[in-house]
Design a protein around this motif. Sequence first.
Motif, short mmCIF file in Angstrom:
data_model
loop_
_atom_site.label_atom_id
_atom_site.label_comp_id
_atom_site.label_asym_id
_atom_site.label_seq_id
_atom_site.Cartn_x
_atom_site.Cartn_y
_atom_site.Cartn_z
N SER A 126 -76.98 -78.22 30.60
CA SER A 126 -77.33 -77.77 32.03
C SER A 126 -76.04 -78.43 32.84
O SER A 126 -75.68 -77.56 33.71
CB SER A 126 -78.56 -78.54 32.49
OG SER A 126 -78.75 -78.51 33.82
N ILE A 181 -84.00 -78.13 35.16
CA ILE A 181 -83.73 -79.12 34.07
C ILE A 181 -83.13 -80.50 35.07
O ILE A 181 -83.42 -81.48 34.66
CB ILE A 181 -82.90 -78.72 33.24
CG1 ILE A 181 -83.56 -77.81 31.96
CG2 ILE A 181 -82.32 -79.91 32.40
CD1 ILE A 181 -82.84 -77.50 30.75
N LEU A 225 -81.75 -74.14 33.37
CA LEU A 225 -80.77 -74.93 33.10
C LEU A 225 -80.02 -75.31 34.67
O LEU A 225 -79.61 -76.60 34.58
CB LEU A 225 -79.54 -74.41 32.14
CG LEU A 225 -79.67 -73.99 30.79
CD1 LEU A 225 -78.95 -73.31 30.24
CD2 LEU A 225 -80.16 -75.60 30.03
N MET A 250 -86.45 -75.64 25.41
CA MET A 250 -85.80 -76.29 26.54
C MET A 250 -87.08 -77.21 27.03
O MET A 250 -86.95 -78.09 27.46
CB MET A 250 -85.25 -75.22 27.66
CG MET A 250 -83.89 -74.95 27.06
SD MET A 250 -82.94 -74.12 28.50
CE MET A 250 -83.78 -72.54 28.29
N ARG A 264 -73.98 -75.74 35.17
CA ARG A 264 -73.90 -75.98 36.71
C ARG A 264 -72.33 -76.31 37.22
O ARG A 264 -72.11 -75.52 38.11
CB ARG A 264 -74.61 -77.04 36.98
CG ARG A 264 -76.14 -76.73 37.25
CD ARG A 264 -76.96 -77.92 37.93
NE ARG A 264 -76.92 -79.11 36.69
CZ ARG A 264 -77.15 -80.31 37.37
NH1 ARG A 264 -77.10 -80.60 38.61
NH2 ARG A 264 -77.05 -81.41 36.28
#
Length: 406
Positions: free
Chosen positions: A219, A194, A190, A391, A223
């Motif tokens: 994601s 991604i 993630l 994912m 972050r």
Amino acid sequence: MATIQAENTIFLWEGRDKRGVRLKGQQVAPTPNLVRAELRRQGISPIRVRKKPKPLFGSAGRRISSKEITNFSRQLATMLKSGVPLVTAFQIIAGGTKNPRMRTMVDRIRADVESGGSLYEALSAHPIQFDELYTNLVKAGESAGVLDTILDEIASYKERIESIKGKIKKALFYPAAVVAVAVIVSAILLVFVIPQFEAIFQNFGADLPGFTQLVLNVSNFVRSNGVLILVALILGITALVMAKKRSLKFAHWLDRVSLRIPVVGSILQQAAIARFCRTLAITFAAGVPLVEALGIVNGATGNQVYNDAAGRIREDVAVGHSLQLAMQQTDVFPNMVIQMASIGEEAGSLDEMLIKVAEAYEEEVNNAVDALSSLLEPVIIVFVGVVVGAMVIAMYLPIFKMAAVI
């Protein structure tokens, strides 16, 4: 007793034997002169005796584990059965342990016994390592002159308890470890992988599939808030552990909830009943009165629900109720356990009946843990595959869509 222990100090010594060979070691004594006298008695000429310095950061060595206490009990029982004097047995055990904390504790116990105290008093000075159950059994063994037998029974008891705890921990550790790895891998995907796909997708100029957009949103959220999520997770776990230690009500609620977890709750219940029965059996067999034995059991089951039940049983038995009736009022013991206790109470063989119940439930725990491990392995593999695979598929869906259009 506290005064005796405070006066004893650990001394490091160096000396030479009759052959001139240089020797060194450590000994607990009130003064360095007594250390020198003891060395001369053993045929060693002391060269240097000094107080052992305290470590810069707390006590040296790892903490004393339950396994080390079990080994200590077994070794002491074996040597006493072989006719080795108690003080000499302590010297041998201290010399054979690699853990500095364990060696220091054994040396202190030896010094307390050597200066006239009973083993019960010496062990009671270390309540973290030797709980009320342990010290009361030792006291009963000293009074009856069967200390070696009692220590042997304690060692066997602790080995069985540790075996059950080890099996449960093993059954729970494997899935927890795999899930933790899945979470770490997912977080890496993630946070680092991604976003690379997101940069590529921005050049497509077309709407992304809903599943892909969902993963991209997750994601971005991770972050942006990853540090906060990690801090909240750590604080939550810490608060949970602290609340369980400081609040009996919360510990009781948490243990009650854990008993209702499918499959796992049944294993925890069987383990708690096994510990209750074995602890009560070994304490009662050692000559401890039933009411006092139930007081010792209160705190030894590993589950606050059953600890509280033991406390209520003790109160009922103290006012004249039978053990069977007292156990029925708690609503936490199966009918089979209550009936076995009733038969044992009427036949005058309560300890034997409780041991049989404990062995039966320990066997059930072993079988249930093995079955749980076999069941969880494929489930966990599928879980990890679904999480990671989902994912990966989400990232490749736009590419598949483009290929279909072309």
